[in-house]
Design a protein around this motif. Structure first.
Motif, PDB file in Angstrom:
ATOM      1  N   GLY A 213     -12.431  15.835  -3.571  1.00  0.00           N
ATOM      2  CA  GLY A 213     -12.565  17.334  -3.126  1.00  0.00           C
ATOM      3  C   GLY A 213     -13.808  17.654  -2.992  1.00  0.00           C
ATOM      4  O   GLY A 213     -14.432  19.100  -2.976  1.00  0.00           O
ATOM      5  N   GLU A 214     -14.922  16.958  -2.260  1.00  0.00           N
ATOM      6  CA  GLU A 214     -16.352  17.014  -2.100  1.00  0.00           C
ATOM      7  C   GLU A 214     -16.696  16.726  -0.769  1.00  0.00           C
ATOM      8  O   GLU A 214     -16.157  16.041  -0.168  1.00  0.00           O
ATOM      9  N   GLU A 215     -17.686  17.790  -0.431  1.00  0.00           N
ATOM     10  CA  GLU A 215     -18.002  17.821   0.982  1.00  0.00           C
ATOM     11  C   GLU A 215     -19.711  17.323   1.089  1.00  0.00           C
ATOM     12  O   GLU A 215     -20.165  17.652   0.012  1.00  0.00           O
ATOM     13  N   LYS A 311     -16.723  23.594   4.610  1.00  0.00           N
ATOM     14  CA  LYS A 311     -17.206  25.069   3.849  1.00  0.00           C
ATOM     15  C   LYS A 311     -18.537  24.956   3.334  1.00  0.00           C
ATOM     16  O   LYS A 311     -19.224  25.879   3.518  1.00  0.00           O
ATOM     17  N   SER A 312     -18.939  23.798   2.945  1.00  0.00           N
ATOM     18  CA  SER A 312     -20.232  23.739   2.267  1.00  0.00           C
ATOM     19  C   SER A 312     -21.324  23.576   3.522  1.00  0.00           C
ATOM     20  O   SER A 312     -21.173  22.746   4.434  1.00  0.00           O
ATOM     21  N   PRO A 313     -22.289  24.381   3.217  1.00  0.00           N
ATOM     22  CA  PRO A 313     -23.524  24.149   4.572  1.00  0.00           C
ATOM     23  C   PRO A 313     -24.161  22.887   4.254  1.00  0.00           C
ATOM     24  O   PRO A 313     -24.317  22.226   3.237  1.00  0.00           O
ATOM     25  N   LEU A 314     -24.202  22.288   5.565  1.00  0.00           N
ATOM     26  CA  LEU A 314     -24.967  21.129   5.634  1.00  0.00           C
ATOM     27  C   LEU A 314     -26.443  20.942   6.072  1.00  0.00           C
ATOM     28  O   LEU A 314     -26.785  21.605   7.159  1.00  0.00           O
ATOM     29  N   GLY A 382     -23.385  15.013  -1.862  1.00  0.00           N
ATOM     30  CA  GLY A 382     -22.106  15.973  -1.941  1.00  0.00           C
ATOM     31  C   GLY A 382     -22.373  17.118  -2.739  1.00  0.00           C
ATOM     32  O   GLY A 382     -23.226  17.513  -3.388  1.00  0.00           O
ATOM     33  N   SER A 383     -21.326  18.259  -2.357  1.00  0.00           N
ATOM     34  CA  SER A 383     -21.280  19.395  -2.881  1.00  0.00           C
ATOM     35  C   SER A 383     -21.408  19.426  -4.412  1.00  0.00           C
ATOM     36  O   SER A 383     -21.749  20.436  -4.974  1.00  0.00           O
ATOM     37  N   LYS A 384     -20.767  18.501  -4.975  1.00  0.00           N
ATOM     38  CA  LYS A 384     -20.780  18.307  -6.413  1.00  0.00           C
ATOM     39  C   LYS A 384     -21.950  17.591  -7.152  1.00  0.00           C
ATOM     40  O   LYS A 384     -21.754  17.229  -8.199  1.00  0.00           O
TER      41      LYS A 384
END
Length: 460
Positions: A213-215, A311-314, A382-384
């Protein structure tokens, strides 16, 4: 640590000698500053103030399609358009070498039948495959829309190297959209891509009725490369610098327009350095300089992120790696000087007509296959907080031979594989082709690895 790998790369970046460093910084740079730069600035200011804007490119010929032949009934899997050009010849060569078992049905296309026949004869002699002279030929002129239906109606996929695309590619996109034909090109003309998407997205659609569940939050790439530039790419560059085309600007960025009619709220930031930098890469501390194709690559990443609705900004960062600080400084100054010469009307004319390769030309076979390469090391966060290290390695010239191979394999993905493309439209490669293209490229000699890195190891 988990990984995906195949073969191991070997080629290394050359180190610029002290003599070259001194010649560029102490001799060439002062001369350039006095003799080239002032005129380049004055000329470009004059163009801005007094040059007339060319008319907008023609995007729609108005051609009406009576009947579309189902792709499954078409005789060819892929047709190489522009096969008489430098990269087009390489694409035809790749098909002849990699798919000489007859399972892939292919043809070549271009404006001149005699030149197309010469390409086949040259390949037949070089590869010792006399049967290649019987490969079908399709004669078309992309500037004459009436010639296009016989190309796009007979193949599942058109792969084209015919550029500058803003001048020569409009009718190809139009007719592929109208006839439901898969289309792949090698353009870096992002504004043109957006104009094509804005005009033909709906037509193309109508024609073709992570574990944790990570982007990704951050990507940084270091490009270790030695390579050449085909003449067609330089022709595109000159057409843009000389203002030969006027591309309409869409009201809404089509990269963010989703297939369901909504607009993506994904956000991608291109953090592209303009100066020399030194950063810790997956292979150690690296001096690097701006990479000329980074803005194009960043735009494709932005498109991919938007269509995936991340959803997470890159934050995307890409630079060209150098062997040491001396090499970085020499090449960086050289790049700035070359750019200034392109903007100066006198030196630009000399470069265009007497120094740089013309359309149809490019690096020698020895350089392409024996000396040139592209080795990309990348770090993803990653976002996490998960850290990934990835590596791509193309063992031959990336701008010419490897580009031609990738073009062909992308076309074959669309023609033969069960890709994610279930509805017509414009797609970024990662979304449309995904692992299918990765597997094809690795089968053709491209190295790829991806490792999940222990955070404790990453901190050291």
């Amino acid at each position: 640590m988990s990984s995906i790998t195949n073969a191991s790369p070997e080629r290394k970046l050359p180190v610029i000698p002290w003599s070259a460093f001194v010649a560029v910084t102490a001799v060439a740079l002062p001369i350039w500053s006095v003799a080239v730069l002032p005129l380049a600035i004055a000329y470009q200011l004059g163009r801005k103030l007094f040059a007339k804007t060319p008319p907008e490119i023609s995007i729609d010929s108005g051609y009406q399609v009576d009947q579309v032949v189902d792709r499954s009934e078409r005789p060819y899997d892929v047709v190489v358009l522009g096969a008489t050009g430098f990269v087009g010849k390489l694409a035809a060569r790749h098909l002849a070498e990699a798919y000489n078992d007859g399972l892939v049905k292919w043809a070549i296309a271009g404006r001149s039948e005699s030149k197309l026949q010469s390409v086949l004869k040259e390949l037949a002699d070089e590869l010792n495959q006399p049967e290649l002279i019987r490969i079908p030929i399709i004669v078309v002129d992309t500037k004459i829309p009436a010639t296009m239906p016989k190309l796009v109606s007979c193949t599942k996929t058109v792969v084209t190297t015919t550029g500058p695309f803003a001048l020569l590619g409009n009718s190809v996109v139009e007719f592929c959209a109208k006839f439901g034909t898969n289309y792949v090109d090698i353009t870096g003309e992002i504004s043109w891509v957006k104009a094509m998407m804005d005009r033909w997205q709906s037509t193309a659609e109508e024609t073709e009725l992570m574990k944790n569940g990570e982007e990704l939050a951050q990507v940084e790439c270091w490009d270790f490369t030695v390579g050449g530039v085909p003449g067609g790419t330089l022709a595109t560059m000159f057409s843009m610098l000389e203002g030969l085309v006027n591309i309409p600007e869409p009201k809404l960025n089509p990269f963010y327009r989703l297939k369901d009619g909504y607009v993506s709220d994904s956000k991608t930031t291109a953090d592209l350095p303009l100066l020399l930098t030194k950063h810790q890469s997956p292979v150690g501390s690296i001096w690097s300089m701006p990479f000329v194709m980074a803005p194009v690559n960043a735009a494709v990443v932005e498109w991919s992120q938007a269509q995936r609705r991340h959803k997470s900004p890159l934050v995307y960062r890409e630079t060209s790696a150098c062997a040491d600080w001396k090499s970085a400084a020499t090449m960086y100054i050289g790049m700035i000087m070359f750019g200034g010469m392109l903007l100066n009307p006198i030196t630009s004319y000399l470069l265009k007509n007497y120094v740089l390769p013309k359309s149809g030309g490019g690096p020698s076979s020895t350089d392409m296959f024996k000396k040139h390469f592209l080795n990309v090391h990348a770090k993803g966060v990653g976002s996490k907080g998960t850290v990934l290290h990835a590596q791509w390695y193309w063992p031959q010239d990336a701008g010419c031979w490897e580009t031609a191979k990738s073009l062909v394999e992308s076309g074959l993905c669309l023609a033969l594989d069960q890709t994610a493309v279930t509805k017509g439209g414009f797609y970024p490669p990662s979304l449309a082709l995904g692992d299918h293209l990765l597997h094809r490229l690795r089968k053709q000699g491209t190295y790829f690895s991806c490792n999940v890195v222990d955070p404790l190891v990453e901190q050291k």
